[in-house]
Design an enzyme around this catalytic site. Structure first.
Site, mmCIF file in Angstrom:
data_model
loop_
_atom_site.group_PDB
_atom_site.id
_atom_site.type_symbol
_atom_site.label_atom_id
_atom_site.label_comp_id
_atom_site.label_asym_id
_atom_site.label_seq_id
_atom_site.Cartn_x
_atom_site.Cartn_y
_atom_site.Cartn_z
ATOM 1 N N ASP A 68 0.861 -1.196 0.000
ATOM 2 C CA ASP A 68 0.000 0.000 0.000
ATOM 3 C C ASP A 68 0.889 1.235 0.000
ATOM 4 O O ASP A 68 1.986 1.234 0.560
ATOM 5 C CB ASP A 68 -0.965 -0.002 1.177
ATOM 6 C CG ASP A 68 -0.360 -0.538 2.461
ATOM 7 O OD1 ASP A 68 0.884 -0.641 2.552
ATOM 8 O OD2 ASP A 68 -1.106 -0.868 3.391
ATOM 9 N N GLU A 128 -5.828 3.274 3.646
ATOM 10 C CA GLU A 128 -6.406 3.907 4.826
ATOM 11 C C GLU A 128 -7.856 4.331 4.592
ATOM 12 O O GLU A 128 -8.570 4.646 5.535
ATOM 13 C CB GLU A 128 -5.569 5.128 5.228
ATOM 14 C CG GLU A 128 -4.135 4.809 5.640
ATOM 15 C CD GLU A 128 -4.041 4.060 6.957
ATOM 16 O OE1 GLU A 128 -5.063 3.935 7.658
ATOM 17 O OE2 GLU A 128 -2.945 3.563 7.272
#
Length: 377
Positions: A68, A128
């Site tokens: 990520d 997130e």
């Protein structure tokens, strides 16, 4: 792989200076693309700010590795030469490290012969929020490249530096947010008989929640209901018209999440009748639970004997890697960064989170070992 140490340090520190939140990782994307091109790859963009590289092998079947790339809206307090240059934003969750490790793994692959299995490297935006993995999966990339399994890791300061940890089955929880409002009738604090105080039914609701986990879920299943924010009232002698409260639910199966929400709604309905008030509720089911494949875990356990491995515990954290695992078998593991001597002890999502980049090589080595083992099959 120690020849990669300087590279992985550079990658991480370069990325740390340009933190960007979900689907706004344009500088990060450009850095990843340029770095991959310098290695001889032809990277592709995906989901606006994501990047992927496909490396064909002898077989069409593919093994995927994911990092990520997004940061958080946090003002960094670390005073180091590579601190964030984007005021109000910081890589406070270690995604700069994840991305640096996958770039280093890409660099390592340039030194190896053609692999048995094809390889897909995914640099994913917006972990997130709102969950970039979901959008990546919806592109059909896993099906396009015949992905048969996928791996990823997360830095974790609760574990000692270099420690690898995971477990079979449920590992991270499914996360659900809820926003609720108890609506009554306000008035003077000295004349409560002329009001319908929403605070009393609010306390009954919170109290009733406590029985959902203990008396509705199996004692062998874990769950959490947390009310983290409460808002209501304007003065000490005024009974408010309403009370707002906000919280999170964590469970380890879709069935348990649905049961918890059902019971919460039933409690709200009962309190409405008992106190002649109105409860307005909204639930948002976010990421699925991270569930590690049992067969892949047994293989991972064998490989991890060459590393500092400890058995993991089920955690009430959430991770959008779960969306990949809904499509193909996968393993998500933790890599410890805690180092008291260097004062690397701050938790994830804190303004002082930091780590020693040498630990990233453990993740790269484990990726390489997993690939080597799968190529022997």
């Amino acid at each position: 792989m120690n020849f990669l140490l300087n590279e992985v340090i550079k990658y991480r520190r370069d990325l740390h200076q340009i933190p960007e939140v979900g689907f706004k990782e344009f500088k990060t994307q450009k850095y990843i693309i340029n770095t991959l091109k310098s290695m001889g790859y032809s990277p592709n963009t995906i989901c606006e700010t994501g990047v992927y590289v496909y490396i064909p092998g002898i077989k069409k079947e593919c093994i995927a590795f994911r990092a990520d790339i997004d940061a958080l809206a946090i003002q960094e307090e670390n005073n180091c030469t590579f601190s964030s240059k984007h005021s109000g934003f910081m890589h406070a969750c270690g995604h700069d490290g994840h991305t640096a490790a996958l770039l280093a793994f890409a660099k390592y692959l340039t030194t190896t012969a053609e692999q048995n299995y094809s390889i897909l490297l995914i640099f994913q935006p917006a972990e997130e929020g709102p969950g970039g993995a979901k959008f990546i999966c919806e592109t059909g990339i896993l099906e396009k490249f015949h992905v048969k399994e996928i791996y990823s890791f997360h830095l974790f300061p609760d574990l000692e530096e270099g420690t690898i940890s995971t477990k079979a089955g449920p590992f991270f929880a499914q996360a659900t947010e809820f926003d609720c409002k108890v609506v009554g009738k306000g008035g003077h604090g000295g004349m409560p008989q002329k009001t319908n105080d929403p605070l009393i039914p609010f306390t009954k609701i919170i109290d009733s929640y406590q029985s959902i986990i203990s008396r509705n879920l199996s004692p062998f299943n874990a769950g959490v209901i947390t009310v983290g924010k409460i808002s209501g009232g304007t003065a000490r002698n005024i009974i408010s018209n309403s009370v707002d409260f906000y919280g999170t639910i964590r469970a380890y199966s879709q069935e348990d999440t649905e049961l918890i929400i059902k019971r919460m709604k039933e409690i709200h309905n009962g309190i409405e009748i008992a106190f002649d008030i109105k409860v307005i509720d909204e639930f948002r089911v976010l990421y699925p639970p991270v569930i590690n494949d049992n067969i892949l875990y047994n293989n991972f356990l064998k490989i991890s004997q060459d590393f500092n491995f400890i058995q993991g515990e089920t955690l009430a954290l959430a991770e959008d890697f779960a969306f990949y695992q809904e499509k193909v078998p996968g393993i998500f593991f933790l890599l410890g960064t805690r180092n008291k001597e260097q004062n690397f002890i701050s938790p994830l999502h804190s303004s002082s989170f930091n780590f020693d980049e040498k630990v990233l090589l453990e993740g790269v080595k484990l990726f390489a070992k997993l690939l080597e083992d799968r190529n022997e099959i």
